[in-house]
Design a protein around this motif. Structure first.
Motif, short mmCIF file in Angstrom:
data_model
loop_
_atom_site.label_atom_id
_atom_site.label_comp_id
_atom_site.label_asym_id
_atom_site.label_seq_id
_atom_site.Cartn_x
_atom_site.Cartn_y
_atom_site.Cartn_z
N UNK A 167 1.03 -1.35 -0.20
CA UNK A 167 -0.14 -0.03 -0.04
C UNK A 167 1.09 1.43 -0.20
N UNK A 168 1.90 1.00 0.44
CA UNK A 168 2.53 2.21 0.34
C UNK A 168 3.21 2.37 -0.82
N UNK A 169 4.24 1.25 -1.29
CA UNK A 169 4.82 1.64 -2.17
C UNK A 169 3.87 1.97 -3.58
N UNK A 170 2.60 1.64 -3.21
CA UNK A 170 1.86 1.90 -4.33
C UNK A 170 1.13 3.13 -4.01
N UNK A 171 0.72 4.28 -2.40
CA UNK A 171 1.56 5.12 -2.59
C UNK A 171 1.77 6.50 -2.68
N UNK A 213 1.44 11.74 2.40
CA UNK A 213 1.15 11.21 1.50
C UNK A 213 0.35 9.69 1.71
N UNK A 214 1.01 9.19 2.62
CA UNK A 214 0.46 7.69 3.34
C UNK A 214 -0.79 7.91 3.86
N UNK A 215 -0.65 9.03 5.17
CA UNK A 215 -1.94 9.78 6.47
C UNK A 215 -2.98 10.63 5.91
N UNK A 216 -2.51 10.98 4.67
CA UNK A 216 -3.67 12.51 4.60
C UNK A 216 -3.18 13.56 5.22
N UNK A 217 -2.77 13.81 6.87
CA UNK A 217 -2.02 14.78 7.55
C UNK A 217 -1.65 15.49 7.30
N UNK A 218 -1.35 16.86 7.35
CA UNK A 218 -0.51 17.64 7.83
C UNK A 218 0.60 17.51 8.11
N UNK A 219 1.79 17.53 7.60
CA UNK A 219 3.41 16.87 8.33
C UNK A 219 3.10 17.90 9.66
N UNK A 220 2.94 18.70 9.57
CA UNK A 220 2.97 19.70 10.84
C UNK A 220 2.10 18.65 12.85
N UNK A 221 1.44 17.75 12.08
CA UNK A 221 0.35 16.81 12.49
C UNK A 221 0.78 15.91 13.09
N UNK A 222 1.93 15.34 12.68
CA UNK A 222 3.12 14.06 13.28
C UNK A 222 4.58 13.90 13.51
N UNK A 223 5.12 13.62 13.93
CA UNK A 223 6.51 13.56 14.39
C UNK A 223 7.39 12.32 12.91
N UNK A 224 8.64 13.10 13.29
CA UNK A 224 8.73 12.39 12.23
C UNK A 224 9.52 10.82 13.00
N UNK A 225 9.61 10.56 14.03
CA UNK A 225 9.86 9.66 14.48
C UNK A 225 9.07 8.21 14.54
#
Length: 102
Positions: free
Chosen positions: A16-20, A49-61
């Motif tokens: 799924x990640x590869x396809x996204x 891309x995978x979650x559709x969320x704003x990158x500020x909402x999650x950490x890189x970790x």
């Protein structure tokens, strides 16, 4: 695999990640990265891309942990080797073709 990113559960699979990420051009990498296919992507871009969320909402970790569990290679930006600094005598000697030790 079920993982939580920014307090939201996601069921992610490697395929799924590869396809996204298919057809997505990698942004410049400044921090953590993940290799998907033969390309290096910033983890924040992959998470967006995978979650559709704003990158500020999650950490890189959070994304690194999820991608590593799926079997993707994650890591930091490779650091360039420091440039060699020559003193003026070594530079002049190199231009003249003679080796000088100082």
């Amino acid at each position: 695999m079920r993982c939580v990113i920014a307090r939201f559960p996601f069921d992610l699979t490697k395929s799924g990640v590869l396809e996204s990420m298919k057809g997505v051009k990698p942004e410049p990498i400044t921090g953590e990265s993940v290799i998907i296919g033969r390309r290096h992507y910033p983890v924040k871009q992959v998470g967006q891309v995978v979650t559709g969320q704003d990158p500020r909402d999650f950490s890189a970790g959070e994304v690194v942990r999820a991608m590593a569990k799926l079997g993707f290679t994650c890591g930091a930006v490779p650091k360039a080797a420091p440039a060699r600094v020559e003193d003026p005598y070594q530079h002049a000697s190199a231009l003249l073709g003679a080796a000088v030790t100082v």
